[in-house]
Design a protein around this motif. Structure first.
Motif, PDB file in Angstrom:
ATOM      1  N   ASP A  86      11.328 -13.431  -6.188  1.00  0.00           N
ATOM      2  CA  ASP A  86      11.592 -14.276  -5.351  1.00  0.00           C
ATOM      3  C   ASP A  86      11.578 -13.518  -3.828  1.00  0.00           C
ATOM      4  O   ASP A  86      12.118 -13.953  -2.886  1.00  0.00           O
ATOM      5  N   GLU A  87      11.177 -12.360  -3.943  1.00  0.00           N
ATOM      6  CA  GLU A  87      11.047 -11.798  -2.491  1.00  0.00           C
ATOM      7  C   GLU A  87       9.950 -12.577  -1.486  1.00  0.00           C
ATOM      8  O   GLU A  87       8.981 -13.335  -1.987  1.00  0.00           O
ATOM      9  N   VAL A  88       9.820 -12.303  -0.329  1.00  0.00           N
ATOM     10  CA  VAL A  88       9.060 -12.677   0.488  1.00  0.00           C
ATOM     11  C   VAL A  88       7.459 -12.096  -0.069  1.00  0.00           C
ATOM     12  O   VAL A  88       7.644 -11.263  -0.218  1.00  0.00           O
ATOM     13  N   ASN A  89       6.649 -13.274  -0.212  1.00  0.00           N
ATOM     14  CA  ASN A  89       5.525 -13.044  -0.809  1.00  0.00           C
ATOM     15  C   ASN A  89       4.640 -12.182  -0.193  1.00  0.00           C
ATOM     16  O   ASN A  89       3.885 -12.693   0.963  1.00  0.00           O
ATOM     17  N   THR A  90       4.041 -10.906  -0.582  1.00  0.00           N
ATOM     18  CA  THR A  90       3.175 -10.127   0.161  1.00  0.00           C
ATOM     19  C   THR A  90       1.626 -10.119  -0.421  1.00  0.00           C
ATOM     20  O   THR A  90       0.772  -9.671   0.105  1.00  0.00           O
ATOM     21  N   HIS A  91       1.478 -10.953  -1.580  1.00  0.00           N
ATOM     22  CA  HIS A  91       0.170 -10.801  -2.160  1.00  0.00           C
ATOM     23  C   HIS A  91      -0.783 -11.187  -1.282  1.00  0.00           C
ATOM     24  O   HIS A  91      -2.162 -10.774  -1.042  1.00  0.00           O
ATOM     25  N   GLU A  92      -0.850 -12.472  -0.448  1.00  0.00           N
ATOM     26  CA  GLU A  92      -1.797 -12.903   0.246  1.00  0.00           C
ATOM     27  C   GLU A  92      -1.999 -11.907   1.460  1.00  0.00           C
ATOM     28  O   GLU A  92      -3.093 -11.778   1.939  1.00  0.00           O
ATOM     29  N   PHE A  93      -0.864 -11.599   2.023  1.00  0.00           N
ATOM     30  CA  PHE A  93      -0.969 -10.715   3.196  1.00  0.00           C
ATOM     31  C   PHE A  93      -1.904  -9.395   2.867  1.00  0.00           C
ATOM     32  O   PHE A  93      -2.841  -9.106   3.543  1.00  0.00           O
ATOM     33  N   ILE A  94      -1.649  -8.848   1.632  1.00  0.00           N
ATOM     34  CA  ILE A  94      -2.388  -7.585   1.025  1.00  0.00           C
ATOM     35  C   ILE A  94      -3.750  -8.291   0.980  1.00  0.00           C
ATOM     36  O   ILE A  94      -4.597  -7.489   1.321  1.00  0.00           O
ATOM     37  N   LYS A  95      -4.252  -9.242   0.185  1.00  0.00           N
ATOM     38  CA  LYS A  95      -5.561  -9.663   0.123  1.00  0.00           C
ATOM     39  C   LYS A  95      -6.347  -9.829   1.391  1.00  0.00           C
ATOM     40  O   LYS A  95      -7.363  -9.332   1.615  1.00  0.00           O
ATOM     41  N   LYS A  96      -5.600 -10.559   2.407  1.00  0.00           N
ATOM     42  CA  LYS A  96      -6.144 -10.854   3.780  1.00  0.00           C
ATOM     43  C   LYS A  96      -6.653  -9.576   4.481  1.00  0.00           C
ATOM     44  O   LYS A  96      -7.643  -9.327   4.821  1.00  0.00           O
ATOM     45  N   GLU A 109      -9.820  -7.907   5.852  1.00  0.00           N
ATOM     46  CA  GLU A 109      -9.999  -7.551   7.290  1.00  0.00           C
ATOM     47  C   GLU A 109     -10.304  -6.142   7.683  1.00  0.00           C
ATOM     48  O   GLU A 109      -9.971  -5.616   8.712  1.00  0.00           O
ATOM     49  N   SER A 110     -10.530  -5.366   6.291  1.00  0.00           N
ATOM     50  CA  SER A 110     -10.826  -4.120   6.713  1.00  0.00           C
ATOM     51  C   SER A 110      -9.727  -3.139   7.166  1.00  0.00           C
ATOM     52  O   SER A 110      -9.896  -1.899   7.376  1.00  0.00           O
ATOM     53  N   LYS A 111      -8.370  -3.399   6.746  1.00  0.00           N
ATOM     54  CA  LYS A 111      -7.201  -2.821   6.957  1.00  0.00           C
ATOM     55  C   LYS A 111      -7.498  -1.949   5.532  1.00  0.00           C
ATOM     56  O   LYS A 111      -7.437  -2.440   4.701  1.00  0.00           O
ATOM     57  N   LYS A 112      -6.976  -0.577   5.857  1.00  0.00           N
ATOM     58  CA  LYS A 112      -6.713   0.097   4.685  1.00  0.00           C
ATOM     59  C   LYS A 112      -5.118  -0.061   4.359  1.00  0.00           C
ATOM     60  O   LYS A 112      -4.248   0.071   4.793  1.00  0.00           O
ATOM     61  N   ILE A 113      -4.842  -0.441   2.817  1.00  0.00           N
ATOM     62  CA  ILE A 113      -3.731  -1.073   2.474  1.00  0.00           C
ATOM     63  C   ILE A 113      -3.395   0.216   1.549  1.00  0.00           C
ATOM     64  O   ILE A 113      -3.950   0.528   0.474  1.00  0.00           O
ATOM     65  N   LEU A 114      -2.041   0.722   1.744  1.00  0.00           N
ATOM     66  CA  LEU A 114      -1.420   1.735   0.868  1.00  0.00           C
ATOM     67  C   LEU A 114      -0.248   1.073   0.121  1.00  0.00           C
ATOM     68  O   LEU A 114       0.437   0.250   0.892  1.00  0.00           O
ATOM     69  N   VAL A 115      -0.229   1.260  -1.043  1.00  0.00           N
ATOM     70  CA  VAL A 115       0.865   0.474  -1.813  1.00  0.00           C
ATOM     71  C   VAL A 115       1.724   1.577  -2.488  1.00  0.00           C
ATOM     72  O   VAL A 115       1.134   2.661  -2.841  1.00  0.00           O
ATOM     73  N   PRO A 116       2.955   1.490  -2.497  1.00  0.00           N
ATOM     74  CA  PRO A 116       3.881   2.306  -3.234  1.00  0.00           C
ATOM     75  C   PRO A 116       3.855   2.331  -4.655  1.00  0.00           C
ATOM     76  O   PRO A 116       3.808   1.384  -5.179  1.00  0.00           O
ATOM     77  N   HIS A 136      -4.163   3.885  -2.244  1.00  0.00           N
ATOM     78  CA  HIS A 136      -4.762   3.062  -1.432  1.00  0.00           C
ATOM     79  C   HIS A 136      -5.556   1.921  -2.484  1.00  0.00           C
ATOM     80  O   HIS A 136      -6.215   2.321  -3.409  1.00  0.00           O
ATOM     81  N   LEU A 137      -5.331   0.662  -2.095  1.00  0.00           N
ATOM     82  CA  LEU A 137      -5.634  -0.444  -2.673  1.00  0.00           C
ATOM     83  C   LEU A 137      -6.718  -0.975  -2.255  1.00  0.00           C
ATOM     84  O   LEU A 137      -6.779  -1.399  -0.925  1.00  0.00           O
ATOM     85  N   LYS A 138      -7.807  -1.131  -3.041  1.00  0.00           N
ATOM     86  CA  LYS A 138      -9.175  -1.707  -2.490  1.00  0.00           C
ATOM     87  C   LYS A 138      -9.292  -3.103  -2.901  1.00  0.00           C
ATOM     88  O   LYS A 138     -10.183  -3.790  -2.180  1.00  0.00           O
ATOM     89  N   ASP A 139      -8.643  -3.660  -3.942  1.00  0.00           N
ATOM     90  CA  ASP A 139      -8.826  -4.884  -4.458  1.00  0.00           C
ATOM     91  C   ASP A 139      -7.549  -5.102  -5.216  1.00  0.00           C
ATOM     92  O   ASP A 139      -7.308  -4.497  -6.061  1.00  0.00           O
ATOM     93  N   PHE A 185      -7.395   3.416 -11.019  1.00  0.00           N
ATOM     94  CA  PHE A 185      -7.635   3.001  -9.406  1.00  0.00           C
ATOM     95  C   PHE A 185      -6.695   3.379  -8.685  1.00  0.00           C
ATOM     96  O   PHE A 185      -6.256   3.398  -7.544  1.00  0.00           O
ATOM     97  N   THR A 186      -5.705   4.402  -9.212  1.00  0.00           N
ATOM     98  CA  THR A 186      -4.891   5.223  -8.435  1.00  0.00           C
ATOM     99  C   THR A 186      -5.543   6.385  -7.507  1.00  0.00           C
ATOM    100  O   THR A 186      -6.275   7.091  -7.758  1.00  0.00           O
ATOM    101  N   ARG A 187      -5.500   6.047  -5.797  1.00  0.00           N
ATOM    102  CA  ARG A 187      -6.039   6.901  -5.186  1.00  0.00           C
ATOM    103  C   ARG A 187      -4.661   7.464  -3.927  1.00  0.00           C
ATOM    104  O   ARG A 187      -4.649   6.972  -3.266  1.00  0.00           O
ATOM    105  N   TYR A 188      -4.282   8.535  -4.525  1.00  0.00           N
ATOM    106  CA  TYR A 188      -3.174   9.121  -3.811  1.00  0.00           C
ATOM    107  C   TYR A 188      -3.602   9.333  -2.271  1.00  0.00           C
ATOM    108  O   TYR A 188      -4.798  10.096  -2.015  1.00  0.00           O
ATOM    109  N   THR A 189      -2.622   8.831  -1.526  1.00  0.00           N
ATOM    110  CA  THR A 189      -3.084   9.008   0.212  1.00  0.00           C
ATOM    111  C   THR A 189      -1.697   9.604   0.805  1.00  0.00           C
ATOM    112  O   THR A 189      -0.694   9.289   0.511  1.00  0.00           O
ATOM    113  N   SER A 190      -1.978  10.258   1.825  1.00  0.00           N
ATOM    114  CA  SER A 190      -1.018  10.941   2.598  1.00  0.00           C
ATOM    115  C   SER A 190      -0.164  10.093   3.311  1.00  0.00           C
ATOM    116  O   SER A 190      -0.844   9.135   4.079  1.00  0.00           O
TER     117      SER A 190
END
Length: 188
Positions: free
Chosen positions: A53-63, A67-74, A87-90, A108-113
């Motif tokens: 029940d955290e604030v939902n970030t799924h749609e934020f990540i997808k959008k 929008e060509s943002k580079k998204i890094l997930v922990p 680096h998450l691409k999809d 799909f793990t792409r470690y990023t600095s």
């Protein structure tokens, strides 16, 4: 109040939000992020993948990916209690991992600095208006953020997660802003 009790109390309150309240308030919070200068100017964004029940970030990540943002997930490494970034691409590259949190599949793990980050979206359970937070008790984020003091750090939370003051330790790292469905709190 002790951290554990405060965490339990707020998790209980958050768990009582109706599905509709959760959906509407998450949407309001995420819209504020999309409209922020931090988001607009960021090329690389670190964002946690919400669960429960955290604030939902799924749609934020997808959008953001759209929008060509580079998204890094922990990715949590329980043995060393550290966070690494991938680096998450999809969104379909994810599977259930440690603590039942979505995490990138091995292939799909792409470690990023962390140096690449322009904006960090930080999770938590309880927050105060000075940016101090109580997470889930692992200390992963405080250790991780200690090397990234110059990066903008925003937490997203429901208004009910804000309290007057959270107990603090010397190693706690406050966030700069907290976005709720009702307001944007400048913690500086």
């Amino acid at each position: 109040m002790e951290k554990k009790l405060l965490r339990r109390e707020i998790l209980d309150k958050r768990g009582k939000l109706s599905k509709n309240e959760h959906y509407i308030n998450s949407k309001k919070i995420i819209e504020k992020i999309f409209n922020s200068s931090f988001y607009k100017s960021a090329d690389t964004i670190m964002c946690f993948i919400s669960f429960g029940d955290e604030v939902n970030t799924h749609e934020f990540i997808k959008k953001s990916i759209d929008e060509s943002k580079k998204i890094l997930v922990p990715i949590t490494i329980p043995e060393t209690r550290e966070l690494k970034l991938s680096h998450l691409k999809d969104f379909n590259e994810l599977e259930i991992g440690h603590y039942n949190i979505l995490t990138p599949k091995k292939e799909f793990t792409r470690y990023t600095s962390p140096e690449e980050i322009d904006l960090i979206i930080v999770p938590g359970v309880v927050f105060d208006t000075e940016g101090y937070r109580i997470g889930y008790g692992g200390g992963y984020y405080d250790r991780f953020l200690s090397d990234l003091m110059d990066k903008p750090k925003i937490s997203i939370a429901f208004d009910l997660q804000i309290v007057e003051r959270v107990p603090r330790e010397d190693f706690d790292i406050p966030v700069d802003y907290i976005y709720t469905e009702k307001e944007i709190i400048n913690c500086k």
